[in-house]
Design an enzyme around this catalytic site. Structure first.
Site, PDB file in Angstrom:
ATOM      1  N   PHE A 149       0.862  -1.183   0.000  1.00 44.92           N
ATOM      2  CA  PHE A 149       0.000   0.000   0.000  1.00 44.92           C
ATOM      3  C   PHE A 149       0.898   1.232   0.000  1.00 44.92           C
ATOM      4  CE2 PHE A 149      -2.121   3.230   2.681  1.00 44.92           C
ATOM      5  CZ  PHE A 149      -3.431   3.253   2.210  1.00 44.92           C
ATOM      6  N   GLY A 150       0.907   1.968  -1.084  1.00 47.73           N
ATOM      7  CA  GLY A 150       1.814   3.111  -1.194  1.00 47.73           C
ATOM      8  C   GLY A 150       1.097   4.436  -1.045  1.00 47.73           C
ATOM      9  N   THR A 184       5.552  -1.022   3.596  1.00 46.29           N
ATOM     10  CA  THR A 184       5.649  -2.402   4.082  1.00 46.29           C
ATOM     11  C   THR A 184       5.367  -3.375   2.934  1.00 46.29           C
ATOM     12  OG1 THR A 184       4.899  -1.665   6.245  1.00 46.29           O
ATOM     13  CG2 THR A 184       4.744  -4.040   5.801  1.00 46.29           C
ATOM     14  N   GLN A 299       8.047  -5.172  46.454  1.00 50.11           N
ATOM     15  CA  GLN A 299       6.844  -4.383  46.155  1.00 50.11           C
ATOM     16  C   GLN A 299       6.972  -3.590  44.847  1.00 50.11           C
ATOM     17  OE1 GLN A 299       6.053  -2.069  49.673  1.00 50.11           O
ATOM     18  NE2 GLN A 299       5.567  -3.875  50.881  1.00 50.11           N
ATOM     19  N   LEU A 358      13.344  -7.399  33.768  1.00 42.89           N
ATOM     20  CA  LEU A 358      14.319  -8.427  33.359  1.00 42.89           C
ATOM     21  C   LEU A 358      15.773  -7.985  33.569  1.00 42.89           C
ATOM     22  CD1 LEU A 358      11.728  -9.682  31.947  1.00 42.89           C
ATOM     23  CD2 LEU A 358      13.288 -10.491  30.209  1.00 42.89           C
ATOM     24  N   GLU A 383       0.560   4.252  10.547  1.00 42.16           N
ATOM     25  CA  GLU A 383      -0.918   4.269  10.616  1.00 42.16           C
ATOM     26  C   GLU A 383      -1.411   5.453  11.435  1.00 42.16           C
ATOM     27  OE1 GLU A 383      -2.722   2.108   9.010  1.00 42.16           O
ATOM     28  OE2 GLU A 383      -1.205   0.632   8.492  1.00 42.16           O
ATOM     29  N   HIS A 386       1.071   8.806  17.151  1.00 39.70           N
ATOM     30  CA  HIS A 386       0.375   9.023  18.431  1.00 39.70           C
ATOM     31  C   HIS A 386      -0.180  10.448  18.488  1.00 39.70           C
ATOM     32  CE1 HIS A 386      -0.329   8.251  22.706  1.00 39.70           C
ATOM     33  NE2 HIS A 386       0.108   9.481  22.935  1.00 39.70           N
TER      34      HIS A 386
HETATM   35  C1  LIG Z   1       8.132   0.455   9.635  1.00 39.52           C
HETATM   36  C2  LIG Z   1       7.176   1.353   8.937  1.00 39.52           C
HETATM   37  C3  LIG Z   1       6.280   0.825   8.006  1.00 39.52           C
HETATM   38  C4  LIG Z   1       5.416   1.682   7.302  1.00 39.52           C
HETATM   39  N1  LIG Z   1       4.562   1.144   6.347  1.00 39.52           N
HETATM   40  C5  LIG Z   1       3.850   1.993   5.538  1.00 39.52           C
HETATM   41  C6  LIG Z   1       3.082   1.478   4.444  1.00 39.52           C
HETATM   42  O1  LIG Z   1       2.997   0.260   4.238  1.00 39.52           O
HETATM   43  N2  LIG Z   1       2.466   2.347   3.620  1.00 39.52           N
HETATM   44  C7  LIG Z   1       2.519   3.698   3.815  1.00 39.52           C
HETATM   45  O2  LIG Z   1       1.937   4.439   3.017  1.00 39.52           O
HETATM   46  N3  LIG Z   1       3.231   4.225   4.862  1.00 39.52           N
HETATM   47  C8  LIG Z   1       3.881   3.402   5.734  1.00 39.52           C
HETATM   48  N4  LIG Z   1       4.630   3.909   6.778  1.00 39.52           N
HETATM   49  C9  LIG Z   1       4.727   5.362   6.940  1.00 39.52           C
HETATM   50  C10 LIG Z   1       3.991   5.909   8.142  1.00 39.52           C
HETATM   51  O3  LIG Z   1       2.611   5.840   7.950  1.00 39.52           O
HETATM   52  C11 LIG Z   1       4.508   7.333   8.386  1.00 39.52           C
HETATM   53  O4  LIG Z   1       5.818   7.195   8.909  1.00 39.52           O
HETATM   54  C12 LIG Z   1       3.634   8.122   9.341  1.00 39.52           C
HETATM   55  O5  LIG Z   1       2.429   8.480   8.716  1.00 39.52           O
HETATM   56  C13 LIG Z   1       4.324   9.406   9.864  1.00 39.52           C
HETATM   57  O6  LIG Z   1       4.864  10.132   8.812  1.00 39.52           O
HETATM   58  P1  LIG Z   1       6.405  10.626   8.891  1.00 39.52           P
HETATM   59  O7  LIG Z   1       7.233   9.485   9.305  1.00 39.52           O
HETATM   60  O8  LIG Z   1       6.691  11.292   7.597  1.00 39.52           O
HETATM   61  O9  LIG Z   1       6.433  11.672  10.066  1.00 39.52           O
HETATM   62  P2  LIG Z   1       6.039  13.235   9.997  1.00 39.52           P
HETATM   63  O10 LIG Z   1       4.670  13.383   9.421  1.00 39.52           O
HETATM   64  O11 LIG Z   1       7.148  13.988   9.387  1.00 39.52           O
HETATM   65  O12 LIG Z   1       5.964  13.582  11.544  1.00 39.52           O
HETATM   66  C14 LIG Z   1       7.127  13.807  12.352  1.00 39.52           C
HETATM   67  C15 LIG Z   1       6.661  14.189  13.752  1.00 39.52           C
HETATM   68  O13 LIG Z   1       5.880  15.387  13.688  1.00 39.52           O
HETATM   69  C16 LIG Z   1       4.598  15.157  14.269  1.00 39.52           C
HETATM   70  N5  LIG Z   1       3.608  15.960  13.554  1.00 39.52           N
HETATM   71  C17 LIG Z   1       3.391  16.028  12.220  1.00 39.52           C
HETATM   72  N6  LIG Z   1       2.375  16.859  11.956  1.00 39.52           N
HETATM   73  C18 LIG Z   1       1.945  17.338  13.148  1.00 39.52           C
HETATM   74  C19 LIG Z   1       0.903  18.243  13.559  1.00 39.52           C
HETATM   75  N7  LIG Z   1       0.079  18.808  12.685  1.00 39.52           N
HETATM   76  N8  LIG Z   1       0.760  18.483  14.884  1.00 39.52           N
HETATM   77  C20 LIG Z   1       1.562  17.888  15.793  1.00 39.52           C
HETATM   78  N9  LIG Z   1       2.546  17.040  15.480  1.00 39.52           N
HETATM   79  C21 LIG Z   1       2.727  16.757  14.169  1.00 39.52           C
HETATM   80  C22 LIG Z   1       4.354  13.664  14.126  1.00 39.52           C
HETATM   81  O14 LIG Z   1       3.391  13.195  15.071  1.00 39.52           O
HETATM   82  C23 LIG Z   1       5.747  13.111  14.379  1.00 39.52           C
HETATM   83  O15 LIG Z   1       5.993  13.042  15.765  1.00 39.52           O
HETATM   84  C24 LIG Z   1       5.437   3.074   7.558  1.00 39.52           C
HETATM   85  C25 LIG Z   1       6.319   3.586   8.536  1.00 39.52           C
HETATM   86  C26 LIG Z   1       7.162   2.736   9.223  1.00 39.52           C
HETATM   87  C27 LIG Z   1       8.077   3.310  10.267  1.00 39.52           C
END
Ligand SMILES: Cc1cc2nc3c(=O)[nH]c(=O)nc-3n(C[C@H](O)[C@H](O)[C@H](O)COP(=O)(O)OP(=O)(O)OC[C@H]3O[C@@H](n4cnc5c(N)ncnc54)[C@H](O)[C@@H]3O)c2cc1C
Length: 404
Positions: A149-150, A184, A299, A358, A383, A386
């Site tokens: 899924f891209g 992925t 505890q 651990l 997905e 947080h």
């Molecule tokens: C192992 C792995 C597998 C993945 N598989 C897929 C896949 O199969 N297909 C696919 O399409 N994608 C996939 N992804 C991509 C994933 O969905 C993205 O990494 C994710 O959506 C976050 O985008 P980014 O990494 O560009 O972070 P960014 O969007 O650059 O965010 C960086 C930081 O800024 C914060 N941030 C961004 N905007 C805001 C805002 N408006 N307010 C507050 N904070 C903000 C974010 O929460 C984060 O902490 C995968 C990622 C990983 C790590």
């Protein structure tokens, strides 16, 4: 359920440690007979087929390909898809229970199943043509072919609507240009669901492996989700037949609806991951002797274990009710966001605390805890991060969007 998974299909290995299921609130009483049956099948599969090989694949940074067809045979790939397209016609609660068990084994295995089912089979099922459904869904359900899924691009992650990948029409073909990242299964996929803008609107396209101009190099150097293939997708004047566009809708809401589907499974999966960590920490606390006593008699250690038990129990309750409202067709995506956000966050905290219980042993691959902790760092980001789920729920309760 059209094609019930069969426990007898599972090869039993002798060298695995028994898992102690955690059901402090007798939540099994909330599940039906078929739901328990499929959970037990998935549990056995994970105990005997996933856990014994998870650490070595994580170490080698390889995905256990031999599990793909087995998962297909057991009905774990796109289990919610109707039988006429090769699916097991399971309820969403059953799908959640499968994800729970798979992620108890390794987040990479659950990620594979989530992508194949929720991010590839789901959009083809919901937005595909009859021909696309007949062509791809049975093969994806059986594991004969793999999908990816891209959506994410190098410059557009949390804000996928900004994507720069484009599609244009040229005679009886679509021509795609752009790049995707963090995909992925990309390198091993036979078919990619690629989201691109056509005249400014997001549309889904099916791109088959080997199409000229299309490549999917694997991304290396991950410290998380190592037993999962993560790739770039490069699209340079990729020409696909006119019939390869998903005809059933347009706009960002399409890929977002797929993500909701996958996030639902992640909410369940994270509880499985947390449970594996708790199980490991509890067993260790009962046998590790310090100051002449098991550390479980102190505890501070008990407080950690009780906190884990409490949070897992709350996460389980959240999942069961989320499953029920999803099965009733009443779930809202904000409710899925809340569960994904809560359960992955709690699983991460449990993994870290389990690692502390651990001691030094917690960093060894002999125990599953550090692997889960590292994996969950991806799960908390993909997905929807947080933070983004915080903002989705924040918007829902205040009516004010705070993310843009
Ligand atoms: C192992 C792995 C597998 C993945 N598989 C897929 C896949 O199969 N297909 C696919 O399409 N994608 C996939 N992804 C991509 C994933 O969905 C993205 O990494 C994710 O959506 C976050 O985008 P980014 O990494 O560009 O972070 P960014 O969007 O650059 O965010 C960086 C930081 O800024 C914060 N941030 C961004 N905007 C805001 C805002 N408006 N307010 C507050 N904070 C903000 C974010 O929460 C984060 O902490 C995968 C990622 C990983 C790590």
């Amino acid at each position: 359920m059209a094609r019930p998974a069969n426990e007898d299909d599972i090869h039993i290995r002798e060298d695995t440690m028994p898992f102690h299921p955690l059901d402090f609130y007798m939540l099994d009483e909330l599940l039906g007979e078929e739901e328990i049956l499929i959970r037990e099948t998935a549990r056995k599969f994970v105990d005997h087929e996933v856990i014994p090989i998870a650490a070595e694949h994580w170490e080698a940074a390889t995905f256990p390909k031999e599990l793909i067809k087995k998962m297909g045979e057991l009905g774990f790939l796109g289990p919610f898809v109707p039988a006429e397209y090769g699916g097991a016609e399971c309820s969403y609660t059953m799908y959640g229970l499968i994800c729970h068990e798979l992620e108890r084994g390794d987040s990479g295995v659950r990620s594979f199943a989530s992508v194949q089912g929720s991010l590839v089979m789901y959009p083809i099922w919901k937005f595909g043509s009859q021909e696309q459904k007949q062509e791809y869904l049975p093969k994806l359900a059986s594991g004969e072919i793999v999908g990816c899924f891209g959506l994410t691009e190098p410059d557009y992650g949390s804000d996928p609507g900004g994507m720069i990948t484009t599609a244009r029409r040229d005679g009886d073909r679509w021509v795609l240009n752009g790049a995707k990242m963090w995909i992925t299964n990309g390198t091993v996929a036979d078919v990619a669901v690629v989201w691109a803008k056509l005249g400014g609107e997001v549309r889904g396209f099916l791109v088959e492996r080997g199409t000229p101009g299309f490549s999917a190099p694997e991304m290396k150097g991950k410290h998380s989700l190592r037993a999962s293939v993560t790739s770039e997708l490069i699209l340079q004047d990729v020409r696909v037949p006119k019939a390869n566009m998903l005809p059933g809708g347009k706009g960002l809401k399409l890929p977002l609806s797929c993500l909701s589907q996958a996030r639902y499974g992640i909410a369940w999966g994270a509880v499985g991951s947390a449970m594996a960590c708790y199980d490991s920490a509890l067993a260790y606390a009962k046998t590790r002797i310090q100051f002449g006593k098991p550390i479980g008699s102190f505890q501070l250690i008990q407080a950690k274990l009780v906190e884990m038990l409490t949070e897992i129990t709350k996460g389980q309750l959240l999942c069961v009710q989320l499953g029920r409202i999803k099965d009733a067709g009443r779930v809202r995506f904000q409710q899925i966001s809340l569960a994904k956000r809560n359960n992955v966050d709690m699983a991460l905290r449990i993994a870290r605390n389990a690692r502390a219980v651990l001691g030094a042993n917690g960093i060894l691959d002999e125990y599953p805890v550090m692997r889960h902790a590292a994996n969950l760092e991806s799960v908390v980001t993909y997905e929807g991060t947080h933070e983004m789920h915080t903002l989705i729920v924040g918007e829902d309760i205040t009516g004010i969007a705070a993310y843009a």
